[in-house]
Scaffold this active site. Structure first.
Site, short mmCIF file in Angstrom:
data_model
loop_
_atom_site.label_atom_id
_atom_site.label_comp_id
_atom_site.label_asym_id
_atom_site.label_seq_id
_atom_site.Cartn_x
_atom_site.Cartn_y
_atom_site.Cartn_z
N CYS A 26 -6.12 -49.49 -109.23
CA CYS A 26 -5.46 -49.83 -110.48
C CYS A 26 -3.96 -49.65 -110.29
O CYS A 26 -3.53 -49.03 -109.33
CB CYS A 26 -5.97 -48.99 -111.65
N PRO A 27 -3.13 -50.19 -111.17
CA PRO A 27 -1.69 -50.13 -110.96
C PRO A 27 -1.14 -48.73 -110.78
O PRO A 27 -0.23 -48.51 -109.99
CB PRO A 27 -1.12 -50.79 -112.23
#
Length: 521
Positions: A26-27
């Site tokens: 995920c970011p």
């Protein structure tokens, strides 16, 4: 890599199990990366399959997939909202989905990967359409969203480190003068400030470069970063204000898609080895840089010169109207050309009309303070890294460093920017009506603490009310589209994340002299 053998139709709990691999990311690389990995592993075990999951978290890749793992795999699931290198999976069935799908639909993904397209490499990516559960539904929208989030995730450390070092140096080593808050050149804190300024100067190229990298891999990194640097330095195209983080987003996508286009050009075999390391970076960097300087730069400069002239015509009119306009501009791009135009206009009138700078000074801290307050009021709407960034934003806001809000605005522009602007307009209007004065070209509560503000009580009223408006509007707009970062890379990124992550997914450059322009800074 060998082509995958088609798994038997009855593979599963009642038949031979599959050998599956997965990559989750995920970011921010904190909570959702590991939640998706756990859910996928549990689902595979319950269905009678074996699965090894590589997590690409904030501390780096863990449980890394080996060549042997890949060669024996029947399929690969990539549940990620950031760029993941797929070159090692050539010849394997690859299913690409959002990280939220790995959390909420792991069993369905395991069924889908059996019929996923074989990844061929060389741009022939596994079709995202094979996974209807993936948000956005379309490959283009997914690439746009993931590219933007990739840039934001790499930019955040630069914002935090640069902003906090600048703030600390101003607090402990700054003196109030007619030129603003100045740190003596021969002091220790000037060195600390310079280091922080370097961090700020690099955050815009990092945003642009890693957006480009997510789109077209390593050959796009140099043109993306150079393009971001050009966007941030208006002096390269005769503009007093650079294009800021919005310009960096533009150059990042331009660089990424330009490199993709160049990659499709057929070249002789003897040229192919030097294409990614010499030809593509040189051609793309030169083309993008010249285009921005000679095509985009002149219109940018002209627009903001006219904008400055227009603001000059408003002096002497309604104080509330001028305060609203200045507040809107200050909060719009947080260190970009619109922000800088308003700040430079106010700074130029400090000696003649300090009320104009007073309106700017009240609006300057509102975006970071408002976004930081929002992370405190509704913590569940934000992931761990955003909450940490929110605390840093509160600290930066106190010292008038507007860039503290940029990570939030870049991640969900269609929600955060309007909220910032509304709060800035309210703060500017209150300060304007109350004739708040600021006698130095700087903003934020720090100028009042150091005695540079006339009308301190109303100054703080303006800042507090503007901050509250920004925080509440941000929360309201996020609630409308669904809680969490992933619910919004929104219209600002092409409307690309309506459901992408269901609960996640988620400058000015220093002045040429190296001192940060901290007003809208």
């Amino acid at each position: 890599m060998t082509s995958p053998a088609d798994p038997p139709n009855d593979a599963g709990a009642s038949g031979p199990g599959l050998k599956l691999l997965a990559v989750t990311a995920c970011p921010t690389g904190i909570a959702h990366t590991y939640m998706a990995a756990e859910k996928l592993a549990q689902a595979a075990e319950s269905l009678g399959h074996s699965m090894k999951v590589e997590t690409q978290g904030s501390i780096g890749a863990e449980n890394v997939l080996s060549d042997n793992d890949v060669s024996q795999a029947d399929g690969v699931i990539i549940a990620a909202d950031k760029d993941v290198d797929r070159s090692r999976f050539i010849g394997k069935r690859v299913l690409v989905v959002a990280v939220a799908d790995g959390i909420h639909r792991p069993e369905r993904l395991i069924e889908q990967v059996r019929n996923a397209p074989v990844y061929q490499g060389d741009g022939h990516e596994a079709e995202r359409g094979a996974a209807p559960a993936a948000s956005g539904g379309g490959k283009g929208r997914s690439v746009t969203y993931k590219a933007l989030m990739n840039g934001v995730s790499y930019m955040i450390p630069f914002v935090v480190v640069g902003g906090l070092l600048i703030a600390v140096s101003l607090a402990l080593g700054g003196d109030t003068t007619s030129k603003g808050i100045v740190i003596p050149d021969d002091s220790f804190w000037k060195t600390v400030n310079d280091i922080g300024s370097i961090g700020f100067e690099l955050m815009i190229p990092a945003l642009s470069g890693y957006i480009a990298y997510a789109i077209a891999d390593r050959p796009a990194l140099v043109p993306g970063m150079v393009g971001g640097w050009i966007a941030a330095h208006g002096e390269l195209y005769d503009s007093e204000a650079g294009a800021g983080f919005i310009g960096a987003i533009v150059t990042g996508f331009l660089a990424g898609y330009l490199v993709l286009w160049i990659k499709r050009v057929k070249v002789p075999k003897f040229v192919q080895p030097i294409m990614p390391i010499i030809v593509i970076p040189i051609v793309a960097t030169s083309a993008l840089g010249l285009f921005f300087i000679y095509v985009l730069g002149e219109p940018i400069s002209w627009v903001f010169e006219r904008l400055t002239d227009w603001l000059g015509g408003l002096t002497g009119t309604s104080a509330a109207l001028l305060g609203i306009i200045l507040g809107l501009m200050i909060a719009f791009d947080m260190g970009g050309p619109v922000n800088k135009t308003a700040f430079l206009f106010g700074a130029g009138l400090v000696s003649k009309n300090p009320e104009v700078m007073g309106a700017c000074a009240a609006a300057i801290p509102v975006p970071p303070l408002g976004q930081g307050l929002a992370t405190l009021l509704r913590r569940r709407m934000f992931d761990d890294q955003e909450r940490e960034t929110g605390l840093a934003a509160l600290f930066m806001g106190f010292f008038g460093i507007t860039e503290g809000a940029i990570p939030f605005a870049a991640a969900r522009p269609a929600r955060v920017i309007p909220a910032n602007m509304l709060g800035g307009a309210v703060a500017g209007a209150i300060a304007g009506v109350a004739s708040v004065e600021d006698n130095v070209p700087h903003g934020g509560p720090i100028v009042a603490v150091l005695g540079a503000v006339g009308g301190v009580p109303m100054f703080f009223v303006a800042v507090v009310v503007g901050t509250a408006v920004t925080a509440l509007v941000t929360i309201a707009l996020m609630s409308v589209g669904g809680v969490g970062r992933g619910a919004d890379a929104d219209a600002g990124a092409g409307g690309v994340a309506e459901a992408a992550v269901a609960g996640e997914a988620a400058s000015s450059a220093p002045s040429p002299a190296g001192a940060p322009v901290l007003a809208g800074v």
